[in-house]
Design an enzyme around this catalytic site. Structure first.
Site, PDB file in Angstrom:
ATOM      1  N   ARG A  50     -93.812  87.610  26.847  1.00 44.75           N
ATOM      2  CA  ARG A  50     -92.841  88.663  27.139  1.00 44.75           C
ATOM      3  C   ARG A  50     -92.790  89.586  25.931  1.00 44.75           C
ATOM      4  O   ARG A  50     -92.977  89.148  24.793  1.00 44.75           O
ATOM      5  CB  ARG A  50     -91.446  88.080  27.432  1.00 44.75           C
ATOM      6  CG  ARG A  50     -91.324  87.350  28.757  1.00 44.75           C
ATOM      7  CD  ARG A  50     -91.426  88.314  29.938  1.00 44.75           C
ATOM      8  NE  ARG A  50     -91.199  87.659  31.221  1.00 44.75           N
ATOM      9  CZ  ARG A  50     -92.162  87.173  31.983  1.00 44.75           C
ATOM     10  NH1 ARG A  50     -93.432  87.226  31.562  1.00 44.75           N
ATOM     11  NH2 ARG A  50     -91.884  86.608  33.148  1.00 44.75           N
ATOM     12  N   GLU A  89     -90.604  98.016  27.774  1.00 44.50           N
ATOM     13  CA  GLU A  89     -91.570  97.993  28.866  1.00 44.50           C
ATOM     14  C   GLU A  89     -90.950  98.657  30.095  1.00 44.50           C
ATOM     15  O   GLU A  89     -89.833  98.287  30.471  1.00 44.50           O
ATOM     16  CB  GLU A  89     -91.950  96.547  29.198  1.00 44.50           C
ATOM     17  CG  GLU A  89     -93.064  96.411  30.214  1.00 44.50           C
ATOM     18  CD  GLU A  89     -93.519  94.971  30.418  1.00 44.50           C
ATOM     19  OE1 GLU A  89     -93.615  94.560  31.593  1.00 44.50           O
ATOM     20  OE2 GLU A  89     -93.760  94.267  29.419  1.00 44.50           O
ATOM     21  N   HIS A 110     -98.852  95.091  31.954  1.00 43.14           N
ATOM     22  CA  HIS A 110     -98.384  93.827  32.537  1.00 43.14           C
ATOM     23  C   HIS A 110     -99.298  93.459  33.707  1.00 43.14           C
ATOM     24  O   HIS A 110     -98.820  93.067  34.788  1.00 43.14           O
ATOM     25  CB  HIS A 110     -96.931  93.951  33.010  1.00 43.14           C
ATOM     26  CG  HIS A 110     -96.172  92.662  32.912  1.00 43.14           C
ATOM     27  ND1 HIS A 110     -94.893  92.576  32.452  1.00 43.14           N
ATOM     28  CD2 HIS A 110     -96.526  91.383  33.225  1.00 43.14           C
ATOM     29  CE1 HIS A 110     -94.474  91.324  32.482  1.00 43.14           C
ATOM     30  NE2 HIS A 110     -95.452  90.578  32.957  1.00 43.14           N
TER      31      HIS A 110
END
Length: 317
Positions: free
Chosen positions: A231, A260, A279
């Site tokens: 993450r 993000e 991602h």
């Protein structure tokens, strides 16, 4: 009314219809329906035993009187209403392991691409420049994997045959681990000290938030290639930018970032030794098939035992 309801969540550009088809193939005796609108979702969930999707709201849970299982289509679950699920005695499972084969390939591919200079070659190819460049051997390196869940374990599995020394960092270092060395999170500096390749594959917890900070980046060798498929907040972004500017880290491959999505004017976009992917490491055409395998097995297990407990990827609530 259907007993299994699939929310209208498309994943990585793949239509949820593939997931519905996969569930119907594996559970032919069950009525599987997809809720294509909010209204349909509210109606269908009323009698559903299983609801599956990326998230669920408290309002939707209030309408799901018969619900026994929420099968998340994500591996992470920190975004879910855990207290509300527990209060309603709804079991929770995740998609842990679904991503392991493809994400681990992404990690190893990134390491090899930097080691062999593929990004340098690509830039020179774009300029039509025939010029030799230096590269390094991946073999003989010390490789550190932080987090030994399904993804971290798959990374280590894929390192067989590369003739590298493997090091793991995990929450419970006393557990059997298929690496040459294993450390706890309190020993992460010792784990990365001589590693030329580091992968972050850990969950985001209070313990791992900001784990890769200025101090840890200083401990790393200045040629270290850091890959983050965990993450974004596991890495202190400002500290990473500073380390890149000062040549205190060799390269970084970031599939997740903080913030993000990464803003278009962010400094990380401009480093030649940084690979940013949106991602995307979790993308695989087999995603829904692997996920349906988990959900179908759990439904069968619950039918056999009469209890929604002891399920694959179940999260204690």
């Amino acid at each position: 009314m259907p007993d299994i309801v699939v929310r209208r969540d498309n994943i990585h550009g793949m239509a949820v219809d593939r997931y519905v088809t996969a569930l119907r193939e594996r559970l032919p005796d069950h009525d599987v329906a997809v809720a294509r609108t909010p209204a349909a979702e509210r109606d269908l969930v009323a009698d559903a035993t299983v609801l599956t999707g990326s998230a669920v709201s408290e309002a939707l849970l209030d309408r799901a009187d018969s619900l026994r299982l929420f099968a998340s289509t994500y591996a992470g679950y920190d975004h879910l209403p855990l207290d509300e699920l527990a209060a309603r005695d709804v079991a929770l499972t995740t998609a842990s392991g679904v991503h392991a084969p493809n994400v681990s390939e992404h990690v190893v591919g990134a390491w090899l691409s930097f080691a062999r200079g593929f990004f340098t070659a690509r830039r020179r190819q774009a300029d039509h420049v025939w010029q030799s460049f230096k590269s390094t051997d991946f073999a003989g390196s010390r490789v550190c994997v932080v987090g030994m869940g399904a993804i971290g374990s798959a990374v280590v599995d894929r390192l067989d045959g590369f003739d590298v020394e493997t090091v793991a960092v995990r929450h419970s270092p006393e557990k059997d681990t298929p690496t040459d060395e294993v450390y706890g999170y309190d020993e992460v500096h010792e784990a990365v000290e001589d590693a030329r390749y580091v992968a972050l594959a850990c969950p985001l917890t209070d313990e791992t938030r900001g784990l890769v900070d200025a101090d840890l980046l200083t401990t790393m060798h200045p040629e270290t290639v850091l890959v983050n498929v965990a993450r974004g907040p596991v890495v202190d972004t400002d500290a990473l930018v500073d380390a890149l500017q000062r040549n205190h880290v060799g390269a970084a491959a970031l599939d997740v970032t903080d913030p993000e999505p990464l803003p278009s004017d962010h400094r990380l976009w401009d480093f030649e030794n940084v690979l940013v992917t949106p991602h995307n490491a979790g993308h695989t055409p087999s995603y829904f098939d692997r996920l349906a395998d988990i959900v179908a097995e759990n439904v069968r297990r619950a039918e056999e035992t009469g209890a929604w407990d002891g399920l694959q990827n179940q999260i204690p609530l």
